[in-house]
Write an enzyme that holds these catalytic residues in place. Structure first.
Site, mmCIF file in Angstrom:
data_model
loop_
_atom_site.group_PDB
_atom_site.id
_atom_site.type_symbol
_atom_site.label_atom_id
_atom_site.label_comp_id
_atom_site.label_asym_id
_atom_site.label_seq_id
_atom_site.Cartn_x
_atom_site.Cartn_y
_atom_site.Cartn_z
ATOM 1 N N GLY A 239 27.838 48.746 36.266
ATOM 2 C CA GLY A 239 29.017 49.437 36.774
ATOM 3 C C GLY A 239 28.864 50.194 38.066
ATOM 4 O O GLY A 239 29.872 50.610 38.652
ATOM 5 N N PRO A 274 23.283 46.015 35.655
ATOM 6 C CA PRO A 274 24.008 46.042 36.933
ATOM 7 C C PRO A 274 24.264 44.635 37.473
ATOM 8 O O PRO A 274 23.420 43.749 37.337
ATOM 9 C CB PRO A 274 23.053 46.796 37.868
ATOM 10 C CG PRO A 274 21.693 46.546 37.302
ATOM 11 C CD PRO A 274 21.875 46.397 35.814
ATOM 12 N N GLY A 275 25.421 44.446 38.042
ATOM 13 C CA GLY A 275 25.764 43.179 38.665
ATOM 14 C C GLY A 275 26.077 43.408 40.141
ATOM 15 O O GLY A 275 25.262 43.168 41.028
ATOM 16 N N ARG A 312 39.001 38.143 45.104
ATOM 17 C CA ARG A 312 39.144 39.590 44.904
ATOM 18 C C ARG A 312 40.333 40.212 45.634
ATOM 19 O O ARG A 312 41.053 41.032 45.056
ATOM 20 C CB ARG A 312 37.848 40.329 45.263
ATOM 21 C CG ARG A 312 36.621 39.841 44.464
ATOM 22 C CD ARG A 312 35.409 40.732 44.620
ATOM 23 N NE ARG A 312 35.585 41.982 43.910
ATOM 24 C CZ ARG A 312 35.895 43.128 44.454
ATOM 25 N NH1 ARG A 312 36.028 43.224 45.762
ATOM 26 N NH2 ARG A 312 36.075 44.196 43.722
ATOM 27 N N TYR A 316 42.816 41.725 42.973
ATOM 28 C CA TYR A 316 42.762 43.183 42.763
ATOM 29 C C TYR A 316 43.255 43.952 43.978
ATOM 30 O O TYR A 316 43.081 45.160 44.042
ATOM 31 C CB TYR A 316 41.321 43.653 42.516
ATOM 32 C CG TYR A 316 40.510 42.824 41.561
ATOM 33 C CD1 TYR A 316 40.825 42.790 40.210
ATOM 34 C CD2 TYR A 316 39.413 42.102 42.016
ATOM 35 C CE1 TYR A 316 40.052 42.036 39.333
ATOM 36 C CE2 TYR A 316 38.635 41.356 41.142
ATOM 37 C CZ TYR A 316 38.966 41.321 39.803
ATOM 38 O OH TYR A 316 38.213 40.584 38.948
ATOM 39 N N CYS A 342 48.465 27.442 49.190
ATOM 40 C CA CYS A 342 49.917 27.591 49.166
ATOM 41 C C CYS A 342 50.364 28.692 48.222
ATOM 42 O O CYS A 342 50.970 28.430 47.173
ATOM 43 C CB CYS A 342 50.537 26.261 48.771
ATOM 44 S SG CYS A 342 50.014 24.984 49.904
ATOM 45 N N GLU A 343 50.024 29.912 48.547
ATOM 46 C CA GLU A 343 50.438 31.088 47.779
ATOM 47 C C GLU A 343 50.558 32.234 48.767
ATOM 48 O O GLU A 343 49.667 32.406 49.612
ATOM 49 C CB GLU A 343 49.345 31.510 46.771
ATOM 50 C CG GLU A 343 48.949 30.491 45.778
ATOM 51 C CD GLU A 343 49.453 30.798 44.370
ATOM 52 O OE1 GLU A 343 50.098 31.841 44.165
ATOM 53 O OE2 GLU A 343 49.188 29.955 43.510
ATOM 54 N N TYR A 370 30.963 38.642 42.578
ATOM 55 C CA TYR A 370 32.281 38.188 42.136
ATOM 56 C C TYR A 370 33.019 37.443 43.248
ATOM 57 O O TYR A 370 34.240 37.494 43.347
ATOM 58 C CB TYR A 370 33.105 39.370 41.592
ATOM 59 C CG TYR A 370 32.359 40.140 40.516
ATOM 60 C CD1 TYR A 370 32.105 39.554 39.288
ATOM 61 C CD2 TYR A 370 31.879 41.429 40.746
ATOM 62 C CE1 TYR A 370 31.392 40.236 38.309
ATOM 63 C CE2 TYR A 370 31.173 42.119 39.772
ATOM 64 C CZ TYR A 370 30.932 41.517 38.550
ATOM 65 O OH TYR A 370 30.228 42.189 37.579
#
Ligand code: LLP
Length: 414
Positions: A239, A274-275, A312, A316, A342-343, A370
């Site tokens: 985290g 941890p990542g 990401r 988010y 196409c968004e 990520y």
């Protein structure tokens, strides 16, 4: 030369100009610095020096075999959440004996594979999972080492999508039920109680919630000991946040200090997962400007990386710094940096002041965590290549996918 820096008017990865990386491997391309990866792991190792501790890298953050291998060689354990990640760990030369298996939905096959590999511990997230694991372990004639992932109900003060330790979250077992679950586990023949675990959220900038969670875990550890259930390890999850923009992210030592204080004098082995903080700042996404579009209200730089490469921002509203690889800075304009998908949500950054021309290279920073791991083939876009730079050497650690590979598993109806 450290990491990613401007040198002689150009952005480098260690000792290689990023323009050379793009020329050799094409774009979009994820570029990682071996030095930064190693430094990030060493920061944890140093912060934990003199303690019985195991840093289990959260494979989900970036599961490239080369990256897993870098950390495994430095002595890391690994935190996995699927049978697929277990297979990667084994293929990367990881030690199954240092693997913890988290996740709310472990299938029987995944449990069996992990038992056969001989993992260190299952982080059990529900009463139902406990029963299933006992049954599967019995079936293969093993005892499954377990810890409960306990939900300490601590507010990590981060993005709601990545807060995982609140009562309302799907993760972990409720704090108030933990004692009863450990008693149940003790009564099951094919389980071996090993530890306790929590993970309260991601991109945490304040070290206090982790220490508070550790304190809550200790109260359970002591209550269990009073009943004769003695735990060997305490896993405080991952985290720790990183700096994407101007966040004051603590370093590993500062982040861990309050938690280590809470755990001072304890004999249990300490585990961490941890990542992001091991890989996030060690990687960038290299992309090229395809077109500049000067609209009536906005300017767009259409680049060859998109939300399928780095989800990401779209997912988010995450902010990633976007740097020109060879800065000009004479006449900056304000651009939305967007991809070809196409968004409307397909953007990498909004309102960036940049002096751009078609064909320019841009580096989307802090994309090591990520990024590639959450990429997809949406719009039938081959996923990016991945390169690790080590000083003057660039190693292709995942080649770019080819288009036929993207539909090679599909079959038209007869
Ligand atoms: N352990 C468990 C059980 C986890 O679920 C996670 C992350 C970690 C460890 C590693 O957490 P870290 O040190 O990386 O914060 N995709 C999101 C982040 C999702 C995190 C999921 N769990 C993002 O791009 O921000």
């Amino acid at each position: 030369m450290t990491g990613f820096v401007l040198k002689q008017g150009a952005l480098y990865a260690e000792d290689i100009p990023l323009a050379d990386v793009a020329a050799r491997f094409g774009t979009p391309c994820y570029v990682y610095s071996l030095k930064l990866l190693r430094e990030a792991f060493a920061a944890y190792r140093d912060a934990l020096a003199g303690r019985d501790a195991l840093v289990c890298y959260a494979v989900k953050a970036n599961s490239n075999l080369a990256i897993l291998n870098v950390f495994a060689r430095m002595g890391a354990g690994l935190d996995i959440v699927s049978g697929g990640e277990l297979a990667r760990v084994m293929a990367a030369g990881g030690d199954a004996g240092k693997v913890v298996f988290s996740g709310v939905g472990k299938s029987r096959d995944e449990m069996r594979a992990a038992l056969e590999a001989g993992i260190y511990c299952f982080n059990v997230e529900s009463a139902a999972e406990l029963e299933r694991l006992n049954e599967v372990a019995g079936g293969v004639g093993k005892r499954a080492p377990i810890a409960f992932r306990v939900n300490p109900n601590v507010d990590p003060k981060t993005h709601p999508y990545i807060s995982t330790g609140l009562k309302s979250s799907k993760f972990g077992v409720p704090y108030d039920q933990a004692l009863a679950l450990y008693r149940r586990a003790r009564s099951l023949p094919h389980l071996e109680i090993h530890g306790i675990d929590c993970h309260i959220g991601s991109q945490l900038l304040d070290p206090a919630p982790a220490a508070e969670a550790a304190e809550k875990l200790l109260a359970l550890v002591d209550a269990l000991a009073a009943e004769g259930i003695v735990l060997q390890h305490i896993d405080i999850g991952g985290g720790k946040g990183i700096t994407y923009r101007d966040e004051q992210a603590p370093d590993a030592a500062d982040y861990l200090a309050p938690t280590l204080e809470v755990l001072a004098g304890r004999k249990e082995k300490l585990l961490l997962e941890p990542g992001r903080s091991l890989v996030g700042n060690a990687g960038l996404l290299l992309t090229r400007v395809e077109f500049l579009k000067h609209g009536e209200e906005k300017n767009f730089a259409v680049v060859d990386a998109a939300m399928n490469d780095l989800a990401r921002p779209a997912l988010y509203d995450a902010w990633h710094e976007i740097q020109p690889v060879v800065p000009r800075n004479l006449e900056p304009e304000t651009y939305d940096i967007v991809g070809p998908v196409c968004e409307s949500g397909d953007f990498l950054g909004h309102g960036r002041r940049l002096d751009l021309q078609e064909g320019d290279l841009l580096a989307v920073m802090s994309a090591g965590a990520y990024g590639m791991a959450m990429s997809s083939n949406y719009n039938t876009r081959p996923r990016a290549a991945e390169v690790i730079v080590d000083g003057t050497q660039a190693h292709l650690v995942r080649r770019r996918e080819t288009v036929p590979e993207l539909f090679g598993l599909e079959t038209p109806l007869p």
